[in-house]
Design a protein around this motif. Structure first.
Motif, PDB file in Angstrom:
ATOM      1  N   GLY A  97       3.787  -0.681 -16.522  1.00 54.92           N
ATOM      2  CA  GLY A  97       4.946  -1.502 -16.207  1.00 54.92           C
ATOM      3  C   GLY A  97       4.643  -2.614 -15.224  1.00 54.92           C
ATOM      4  N   GLN A  98       3.644  -2.400 -14.351  1.00 57.54           N
ATOM      5  CA  GLN A  98       3.271  -3.435 -13.389  1.00 57.54           C
ATOM      6  C   GLN A  98       2.674  -4.647 -14.098  1.00 57.54           C
ATOM      7  OE1 GLN A  98       3.801  -3.228  -9.958  1.00 57.54           O
ATOM      8  NE2 GLN A  98       5.006  -1.446 -10.563  1.00 57.54           N
ATOM      9  N   TRP A  99       1.882  -4.388 -15.127  1.00 59.19           N
ATOM     10  CA  TRP A  99       1.319  -5.483 -15.910  1.00 59.19           C
ATOM     11  C   TRP A  99       2.438  -6.245 -16.627  1.00 59.19           C
ATOM     12  CZ3 TRP A  99      -3.974  -6.400 -15.879  1.00 59.19           C
ATOM     13  CH2 TRP A  99      -4.768  -5.359 -15.366  1.00 59.19           C
ATOM     14  N   GLU A 100       3.367  -5.489 -17.198  1.00 60.23           N
ATOM     15  CA  GLU A 100       4.454  -6.107 -17.945  1.00 60.23           C
ATOM     16  C   GLU A 100       5.368  -6.907 -17.022  1.00 60.23           C
ATOM     17  OE1 GLU A 100       6.184  -2.749 -19.830  1.00 60.23           O
ATOM     18  OE2 GLU A 100       4.564  -2.534 -21.320  1.00 60.23           O
ATOM     19  N   ALA A 101       5.594  -6.367 -15.800  1.00 61.04           N
ATOM     20  CA  ALA A 101       6.440  -7.084 -14.842  1.00 61.04           C
ATOM     21  C   ALA A 101       5.781  -8.399 -14.432  1.00 61.04           C
ATOM     22  CB  ALA A 101       6.690  -6.216 -13.612  1.00 61.04           C
ATOM     23  N   ALA A 102       4.463  -8.367 -14.212  1.00 63.12           N
ATOM     24  CA  ALA A 102       3.744  -9.590 -13.849  1.00 63.12           C
ATOM     25  C   ALA A 102       3.838 -10.621 -14.968  1.00 63.12           C
ATOM     26  CB  ALA A 102       2.288  -9.268 -13.533  1.00 63.12           C
ATOM     27  N   LYS A 103       3.728 -10.142 -16.195  1.00 67.49           N
ATOM     28  CA  LYS A 103       3.826 -11.054 -17.342  1.00 67.49           C
ATOM     29  C   LYS A 103       5.234 -11.630 -17.444  1.00 67.49           C
ATOM     30  CE  LYS A 103       2.854 -11.308 -22.303  1.00 67.49           C
ATOM     31  NZ  LYS A 103       2.386 -10.542 -23.504  1.00 67.49           N
ATOM     32  N   ALA A 104       6.236 -10.776 -17.180  1.00 65.20           N
ATOM     33  CA  ALA A 104       7.629 -11.229 -17.254  1.00 65.20           C
ATOM     34  C   ALA A 104       7.934 -12.270 -16.187  1.00 65.20           C
ATOM     35  CB  ALA A 104       8.571 -10.034 -17.113  1.00 65.20           C
ATOM     36  N   CYS A 105       7.248 -12.139 -15.038  1.00 66.00           N
ATOM     37  CA  CYS A 105       7.438 -13.112 -13.950  1.00 66.00           C
ATOM     38  C   CYS A 105       6.601 -14.369 -14.149  1.00 66.00           C
ATOM     39  CB  CYS A 105       7.095 -12.468 -12.609  1.00 66.00           C
ATOM     40  SG  CYS A 105       8.254 -11.173 -12.102  1.00 66.00           S
ATOM     41  N   ASN A 106       5.910 -14.426 -15.288  1.00 68.97           N
ATOM     42  CA  ASN A 106       5.100 -15.598 -15.639  1.00 68.97           C
ATOM     43  C   ASN A 106       3.968 -15.843 -14.630  1.00 68.97           C
ATOM     44  OD1 ASN A 106       4.544 -17.631 -17.523  1.00 68.97           O
ATOM     45  ND2 ASN A 106       5.631 -19.187 -16.316  1.00 68.97           N
ATOM     46  N   SER A 144       0.106 -15.947 -13.401  1.00 73.59           N
ATOM     47  CA  SER A 144      -1.191 -16.197 -14.032  1.00 73.59           C
ATOM     48  C   SER A 144      -2.054 -14.939 -13.927  1.00 73.59           C
ATOM     49  CB  SER A 144      -1.897 -17.365 -13.341  1.00 73.59           C
ATOM     50  OG  SER A 144      -2.253 -17.008 -12.011  1.00 73.59           O
ATOM     51  N   ALA A 145      -3.160 -14.936 -14.659  1.00 69.86           N
ATOM     52  CA  ALA A 145      -4.064 -13.788 -14.606  1.00 69.86           C
ATOM     53  C   ALA A 145      -4.596 -13.575 -13.194  1.00 69.86           C
ATOM     54  CB  ALA A 145      -5.221 -13.992 -15.585  1.00 69.86           C
ATOM     55  N   THR A 146      -4.927 -14.689 -12.528  1.00 66.87           N
ATOM     56  CA  THR A 146      -5.439 -14.585 -11.156  1.00 66.87           C
ATOM     57  C   THR A 146      -4.389 -14.004 -10.219  1.00 66.87           C
ATOM     58  OG1 THR A 146      -6.906 -16.482 -11.495  1.00 66.87           O
ATOM     59  CG2 THR A 146      -6.416 -15.871  -9.216  1.00 66.87           C
ATOM     60  N   GLN A 147      -3.162 -14.477 -10.329  1.00 64.43           N
ATOM     61  CA  GLN A 147      -2.078 -13.961  -9.485  1.00 64.43           C
ATOM     62  C   GLN A 147      -1.795 -12.496  -9.785  1.00 64.43           C
ATOM     63  OE1 GLN A 147       0.814 -16.955 -10.669  1.00 64.43           O
ATOM     64  NE2 GLN A 147       0.771 -17.882  -8.624  1.00 64.43           N
ATOM     65  N   THR A 148      -1.868 -12.133 -11.043  1.00 59.06           N
ATOM     66  CA  THR A 148      -1.618 -10.740 -11.418  1.00 59.06           C
ATOM     67  C   THR A 148      -2.645  -9.817 -10.786  1.00 59.06           C
ATOM     68  OG1 THR A 148      -0.635 -11.409 -13.532  1.00 59.06           O
ATOM     69  CG2 THR A 148      -1.434  -9.145 -13.360  1.00 59.06           C
ATOM     70  N   TRP A 149      -3.911 -10.218 -10.860  1.00 60.01           N
ATOM     71  CA  TRP A 149      -4.970  -9.380 -10.310  1.00 60.01           C
ATOM     72  C   TRP A 149      -4.905  -9.329  -8.785  1.00 60.01           C
ATOM     73  CZ3 TRP A 149      -7.790  -5.869 -12.598  1.00 60.01           C
ATOM     74  CH2 TRP A 149      -8.038  -5.947 -13.964  1.00 60.01           C
ATOM     75  N   THR A 150      -4.787 -10.482  -8.146  1.00 56.73           N
ATOM     76  CA  THR A 150      -4.882 -10.527  -6.681  1.00 56.73           C
ATOM     77  C   THR A 150      -3.624 -10.030  -5.978  1.00 56.73           C
ATOM     78  OG1 THR A 150      -4.163 -12.853  -6.690  1.00 56.73           O
ATOM     79  CG2 THR A 150      -6.538 -12.425  -6.719  1.00 56.73           C
ATOM     80  N   ASN A 151      -2.452 -10.231  -6.587  1.00 57.60           N
ATOM     81  CA  ASN A 151      -1.196  -9.886  -5.914  1.00 57.60           C
ATOM     82  C   ASN A 151      -0.568  -8.578  -6.390  1.00 57.60           C
ATOM     83  OD1 ASN A 151      -1.318 -12.322  -4.461  1.00 57.60           O
ATOM     84  ND2 ASN A 151      -0.271 -13.436  -6.092  1.00 57.60           N
ATOM     85  N   ILE A 152      -0.903  -8.145  -7.594  1.00 57.92           N
ATOM     86  CA  ILE A 152      -0.237  -6.974  -8.161  1.00 57.92           C
ATOM     87  C   ILE A 152      -1.200  -5.803  -8.393  1.00 57.92           C
ATOM     88  CG2 ILE A 152       1.182  -6.107 -10.057  1.00 57.92           C
ATOM     89  CD1 ILE A 152       2.554  -8.257  -8.382  1.00 57.92           C
ATOM     90  N   ILE A 153      -2.253  -6.049  -9.150  1.00 60.13           N
ATOM     91  CA  ILE A 153      -3.089  -4.948  -9.623  1.00 60.13           C
ATOM     92  C   ILE A 153      -4.040  -4.430  -8.542  1.00 60.13           C
ATOM     93  CG2 ILE A 153      -4.715  -4.186 -11.378  1.00 60.13           C
ATOM     94  CD1 ILE A 153      -1.849  -4.899 -12.363  1.00 60.13           C
ATOM     95  N   VAL A 173     -20.392  -5.887  -6.475  1.00 57.12           N
ATOM     96  CA  VAL A 173     -20.981  -5.761  -7.817  1.00 57.12           C
ATOM     97  C   VAL A 173     -20.121  -4.851  -8.690  1.00 57.12           C
ATOM     98  CG1 VAL A 173     -22.948  -4.823  -9.095  1.00 57.12           C
ATOM     99  CG2 VAL A 173     -23.336  -6.261  -7.093  1.00 57.12           C
ATOM    100  N   GLY A 174     -19.660  -3.739  -8.118  1.00 53.96           N
ATOM    101  CA  GLY A 174     -18.841  -2.809  -8.888  1.00 53.96           C
ATOM    102  C   GLY A 174     -17.556  -3.444  -9.386  1.00 53.96           C
ATOM    103  N   LEU A 175     -16.904  -4.214  -8.523  1.00 54.69           N
ATOM    104  CA  LEU A 175     -15.674  -4.888  -8.937  1.00 54.69           C
ATOM    105  C   LEU A 175     -15.975  -5.913 -10.025  1.00 54.69           C
ATOM    106  CD1 LEU A 175     -12.657  -5.329  -8.576  1.00 54.69           C
ATOM    107  CD2 LEU A 175     -13.177  -6.957  -6.736  1.00 54.69           C
ATOM    108  N   GLY A 176     -17.083  -6.643  -9.860  1.00 51.99           N
ATOM    109  CA  GLY A 176     -17.459  -7.622 -10.879  1.00 51.99           C
ATOM    110  C   GLY A 176     -17.726  -6.974 -12.229  1.00 51.99           C
ATOM    111  N   ILE A 177     -18.424  -5.836 -12.213  1.00 57.85           N
ATOM    112  CA  ILE A 177     -18.708  -5.122 -13.465  1.00 57.85           C
ATOM    113  C   ILE A 177     -17.415  -4.624 -14.100  1.00 57.85           C
ATOM    114  CG2 ILE A 177     -19.791  -3.059 -14.447  1.00 57.85           C
ATOM    115  CD1 ILE A 177     -22.028  -3.385 -12.384  1.00 57.85           C
ATOM    116  N   ALA A 178     -16.541  -4.032 -13.272  1.00 58.48           N
ATOM    117  CA  ALA A 178     -15.289  -3.490 -13.795  1.00 58.48           C
ATOM    118  C   ALA A 178     -14.439  -4.582 -14.452  1.00 58.48           C
ATOM    119  CB  ALA A 178     -14.503  -2.811 -12.671  1.00 58.48           C
ATOM    120  N   LEU A 179     -14.359  -5.749 -13.811  1.00 55.96           N
ATOM    121  CA  LEU A 179     -13.576  -6.842 -14.370  1.00 55.96           C
ATOM    122  C   LEU A 179     -14.232  -7.404 -15.628  1.00 55.96           C
ATOM    123  CD1 LEU A 179     -12.484  -8.741 -11.127  1.00 55.96           C
ATOM    124  CD2 LEU A 179     -11.182  -7.099 -12.482  1.00 55.96           C
TER     125      LEU A 179
END
Length: 219
Positions: free
Chosen positions: A117-126, A128-137, A36-42
């Motif tokens: 910078g981690q967000w920007e790197a994920a964006k630079a690597c093209n 997706s939002a799902t990949q950014t959250w699950t693999n990076i953030i 629930v906490g993760l769902g609220i935060a997102l």
């Protein structure tokens, strides 16, 4: 009134059953609170302002009311609209929702601590939002949160006696039943305190290890 060891051994199996229910409610409530906490935060980070504000208001409403009131609402009020839940299920939901609003703030702080910078790197690597959250953030945000989440786990454990108000046969409820049956209170209530103390201290030791492992956190 003198301490009676024979009585202690007689009631111990009943109290152990209560301990099992207490630990089960805490574990299930903690899992639900984490989800629930993760769902609220997102949701609160969503670009959809209506969703973000609605979830934020709901979280503040839950945080602003006592857990006991929420347990009564779930167990005694919801049946009036056709939602009838077993006591343990109602208790787990109450614990999970209540503490989920607090763990949401832990998640928020952890996510905000991920370098921009981690967000920007994920964006630079093209990615997706799902990949950014699950693999990076999330992999970077979760480990520093663990000690704080463990604190809420301990707090939840110590609030499980409130579940006796909705007839859950946890440790405190079992102790009260034994005490009222035999008109002896010193042994069952003392044992309840001892059980909570031992398990809480064990959890605190684990928390200290987590703090050393993952670093100090601000309290």
């Amino acid at each position: 009134m003198e301490w009676d060891w024979n009585f202690v051994w007689e009631i111990m199996p009943t109290l152990i059953q209560g301990v099992k229910i207490t630990i089960l409610a805490t574990l299930l409530g903690s899992v639900l609170a984490a989800i629930v906490g993760l769902g609220i935060a997102l949701a609160r980070r969503s670009p959809n302002k209506a969703l973000s504000r609605t979830v934020g208001w709901a979280a503040e409403l839950i945080r602003g009311t006592p857990l006991l009131v929420q347990l009564y609402f779930i167990f005694y009020v919801l049946p009036d609209i056709g939602i009838l839940l077993p006591p343990l299920v109602a208790g787990v939901i109450g614990l999970g929702l209540h503490y989920g609003t607090y763990t949401a703030e832990v998640y928020r702080a952890g996510i905000d601590n991920v370098p921009r910078g981690q967000w920007e790197a994920a964006k630079a690597c093209n990615l997706s939002a799902t990949q950014t959250w699950t693999n990076i953030i999330i992999p970077q945000a979760i480990p520093p949160m663990i000690p704080a989440l463990a604190n809420y786990f301990i707090a939840m454990f110590k609030e499980t006696p409130l579940l006796s108000a909705i007839t859950v046969l946890e440790l405190m409820n079992q102790a009260k039943s034994v005490a009222n049956t035999y008109y002896r209170y010193i042994e069952p209530i003392t044992l309840v305190g001892a059980f909570f103390l031992v398990i809480s201290l064990s959890s605190v030791m684990l928390l200290r290890w987590l703090e050393r492992r993952y670093g100090k956190i601000e309290r």
